[in-house]
Design a protein around this motif. Structure first.
Motif, mmCIF file in Angstrom:
data_model
loop_
_atom_site.group_PDB
_atom_site.id
_atom_site.type_symbol
_atom_site.label_atom_id
_atom_site.label_comp_id
_atom_site.label_asym_id
_atom_site.label_seq_id
_atom_site.Cartn_x
_atom_site.Cartn_y
_atom_site.Cartn_z
ATOM 1 N N LYS A 1 -5.253 2.860 -0.765
ATOM 2 C CA LYS A 1 -6.360 2.293 0.011
ATOM 3 C C LYS A 1 -7.397 1.760 -0.969
ATOM 4 C CE LYS A 1 -10.045 3.915 3.020
ATOM 5 N NZ LYS A 1 -10.571 5.113 3.672
ATOM 6 N N THR B 1 0.268 6.665 -0.353
ATOM 7 C CA THR B 1 -0.365 5.602 0.411
ATOM 8 C C THR B 1 -1.628 5.205 -0.351
ATOM 9 O OG1 THR B 1 0.444 6.518 2.498
ATOM 10 C CG2 THR B 1 -1.382 4.950 2.635
ATOM 11 N N ASN C 1 0.817 -1.219 0.000
ATOM 12 C CA ASN C 1 0.000 0.000 0.000
ATOM 13 C C ASN C 1 0.850 1.270 0.000
ATOM 14 O OD1 ASN C 1 0.930 -0.035 2.638
ATOM 15 N ND2 ASN C 1 -1.001 0.686 3.506
ATOM 16 N N PHE C 2 2.074 1.166 -0.510
ATOM 17 C CA PHE C 2 3.014 2.287 -0.505
ATOM 18 C C PHE C 2 3.633 2.420 -1.896
ATOM 19 C CE2 PHE C 2 7.452 3.696 -0.021
ATOM 20 C CZ PHE C 2 7.265 4.900 0.650
ATOM 21 N N GLN D 1 -4.801 7.227 -1.696
ATOM 22 C CA GLN D 1 -5.434 7.912 -0.567
ATOM 23 C C GLN D 1 -4.625 9.134 -0.156
ATOM 24 O OE1 GLN D 1 -4.848 8.249 3.060
ATOM 25 N NE2 GLN D 1 -6.775 9.369 3.028
#
Length: 133
Positions: free
Chosen positions: A112, A110, A83-84, A117
Motif C-alpha cells: 500500500k 500486500t 500490490n502483491f 501493509q
C-alpha cells in the motif's frame, strides 16, 4: 528502503529480507506501512496470530530474534506483481533448548503506497532437529 513514491520491487523485498538477517528492526520497520498487519505462521487462529499496527508488528518481529537469537532466512527468492508479492525462504534458528529449526516457508505480502501493509507467513510444519553437539 521504500517510500510512498516508489513501488515495491523484487529488490525491495530482497532488502527487507536482508534486514531480517541483520536483525535490524529499524530498517525492517522502514518497509512497513503505519497501519501494517503481521500474521504469524503459528498461533491459536486459522491464520496464526495477527498483530495489527506499527508498534504491535515491531514487537512481534523482535520476538523472532528473542526466540531464535541466530535466526536466518536463507535461499530467498522474491516475486512482485502490482500490490502483491511473495518471498520464499528457508528459516534456520536454534531454540532455547538447543534444538534447531530448518523449514521452508513463504511470506505473502500486500503493498500500500509503496510500503508493506500485510506480511502473512506460511511455514512448513517440521519437528525441530536435535541440538548440535
Amino acid at each position: 528502503m521504500s517510500n510512498t513514491k516508489d513501488p515495491i520491487t523484487v529488490a525491495t523485498l530482497a532488502a527487507f529480507s536482508a534486514a531480517w538477517n541483520r536483525h535490524d528492526i529499524d530498517s525492517l520497520m522502514s518497509f512497513m506501512s503505519d497501519d501494517c498487519v503481521f500474521q504469524t505462521a503459528a498461533g491459536p487462529e486459522s491464520y496464526g496470530a495477527r498483530h495489527e499496527g506499527f508498534q504491535a508488528v515491531r514487537a512481534a518481529f523482535e520476538s523472532a530474534w528473542i526466540n531464535f537469537p541466530d535466526a536466518q532466512w536463507i535461499h530467498d527468492r522474491h516475486f512482485v506483481h502490482e500490490n502483491f508479492g511473495v518471498s520464499e525462504w528457508t528459516f534456520t534458528g536454534t531454540a532455547a533448548d538447543g534444538s534447531r529449526v530448518e523449514a521452508d516457508g513463504v511470506d505473502i505480502f500486500t503493498f500500500k503506497d509503496g510500503k508493506i501493509q500485510l506480511k502473512n507467513v506460511f511455514r512448513k510444519n517440521r519437528p525441530n532437529l536435535p541440538a548440535t553437539k
